[in-house]
Design an enzyme around this catalytic site. Sequence first.
Site, short mmCIF file in Angstrom:
data_model
loop_
_atom_site.label_atom_id
_atom_site.label_comp_id
_atom_site.label_asym_id
_atom_site.label_seq_id
_atom_site.Cartn_x
_atom_site.Cartn_y
_atom_site.Cartn_z
N SER A 62 -11.87 -33.67 29.99
CA SER A 62 -11.49 -32.34 29.50
C SER A 62 -10.17 -31.86 30.08
O SER A 62 -9.51 -31.00 29.50
CB SER A 62 -12.60 -31.33 29.81
OG SER A 62 -12.92 -31.35 31.19
N ASP B 155 -14.56 -21.38 37.58
CA ASP B 155 -14.13 -22.75 37.25
C ASP B 155 -12.75 -22.96 37.88
O ASP B 155 -11.74 -22.45 37.38
CB ASP B 155 -14.06 -22.91 35.73
CG ASP B 155 -13.62 -24.31 35.30
OD1 ASP B 155 -13.17 -25.09 36.16
OD2 ASP B 155 -13.72 -24.61 34.10
N HIS C 50 -10.50 -26.52 35.59
CA HIS C 50 -9.72 -26.44 34.36
C HIS C 50 -8.62 -25.38 34.48
O HIS C 50 -8.66 -24.54 35.37
CB HIS C 50 -10.63 -26.13 33.17
CG HIS C 50 -11.65 -27.21 32.93
ND1 HIS C 50 -12.94 -27.16 33.43
CD2 HIS C 50 -11.56 -28.38 32.25
CE1 HIS C 50 -13.61 -28.24 33.07
NE2 HIS C 50 -12.79 -29.00 32.36
#
Length: 413
Positions: free
Chosen positions: A145, A385, A388
Site C-alpha cells: 500500500s 496510522d 501511510h
Amino acid sequence: MTTQASPDRRIQLLFPVALASLLILGTARIILDSLKNNRSQFLWQESEKHRVVRLPINISGDEIIPEGCNIFEGQWVWDNVSFPLYTEESCSYLVKQVTCQRNGRPDSNYKNWRWQPNACKLPRFNALKLLEILRGKRLMFVGDSIQRGMFDSMVCLVQSVIPEGKKSLQRIPPRKIFTAEEYDASIEYYWAPFIVESNSDHATNHTVKRRQVNLDSISKHGREWEGVDILVFESYVWWMYKPLINATYGSAQSVQEFNVTTAYRLALETWANWIETSVNPRNQKLFFMTMSPTHLWSWEWEPGSDGNCFNESHPIERPYWGTGSNLDILRIVREVLKQVKIDVTLLNITQLSEFRKDAHTSIYGERKGKLLTKEQRSDPQTYADCIHWCLPGVPDTWNQILYAHLIQDYRIL
C-alpha cells in the site's frame, strides 16, 4: 514513334531524385547527431503494428542533475508558492485513505515542504514531458500500500494536463490501471506486498496476521510484469510484522519459520533471478525503492515523550534515523542489487522521508476500509496510522526523484 532519352537527359532526370535522397539522408544525420550531442531528445518505440513517433523533448540545463550531486542528501525547505503540486480537489482519483484534510486534518503545512538536495536542485515535475517519455509505454509500480500511494501520487501529478474523456482509471485486481489515451500510455499499480508470492496476494482480501511467504515462487507475479517498460519495485513493511515469518523454500509443502532478514534476502534473490532471466535491458528500465520509514514512537525524536506521529506539524530538522527503518534490510537491498547483472536504479528515499514525522495520515485516514470513528480518533495512541502518507505529500517527492531519473535518461527505453 518513340524516342529514347539521351544519356545526358537520363542523368538530368535522375539528378532531382539523387538530390532528394541526399537531403533525406542529411536530415537523418542531423537528427542522429543531435541525439548524440544530447541537445534534444527524440524518443520512439517500435511496436508490433507501427512505429510510435514522439514529439521533441527539450530539456533545459536546470533539469539535469550535475554529476556527483547526491539528490538524496539535503533538507526540507518551506515552499508555499510552488507546493503542493496538486490539491485534493484537483485530483478526483485520490482514495479516502490519503485525503487527510478532507478527512478532518486541521492543518495543511505538510503539503508545503520541498526537498532540497545539498548540491543541486531537483527539476520541477513537468507532466507533459513525462507523458511524452511514456508515450506508447507502461509504467508500473509494484509493492504494497505504500507503493500504491506512490501510484496515486503519480496519477494526480499527470492527470490535470489530460483532457476529460481522454483518461480513465480501471481496477482489475491485483492491478489498478490509469490510461492516458492520446499518449497510448498507462500508469499501473500491482499489489505484491512481498514481491514474491504469498498468502497475502489477494488485492483486497489478504491476511495480515497469518502471513506465509513462498520465497522461491515469483512466476505468477512475473507474468504480469513481463514486457512492462518501466518497473518500480518496493517491499518492506509487510516483512516487519514479527522477527520471524512463516515461509516455504525449496518445497511448497514444507512450511518453516525464517528469520525475517534471512527470508527477505532469499526473496530478493528470487526476484533478482527473475530479472536476469525475464527482463530485456534494452527495452525495460527498473527501479527499486528503499524502505518507507515509520514514525511510531515520538520518544525517538523527542526524548521523554510518549506519543507517535499524531499532532506533528513540522519535519525533524536534525540528523535522524528511526528504529522503523531496518539497516539490515537496507544492506541486503544494496548487496543484492550489486550482484544483479542487469542495471537496477536504487531510489534511496528512506533518509529524506525519515525527517517527515508530520506527513503521515495519523487519525485522518482509514482503518479496514472505513474512516476512523470519533471514538477512535480520540485514541491516537492506538489508532494513529504512522505508516501511510497524506496526499499531496511525501510520495510526490519520490515521484519527483523518479522523474528526475527518467528525464535524464537519453537511452531509448
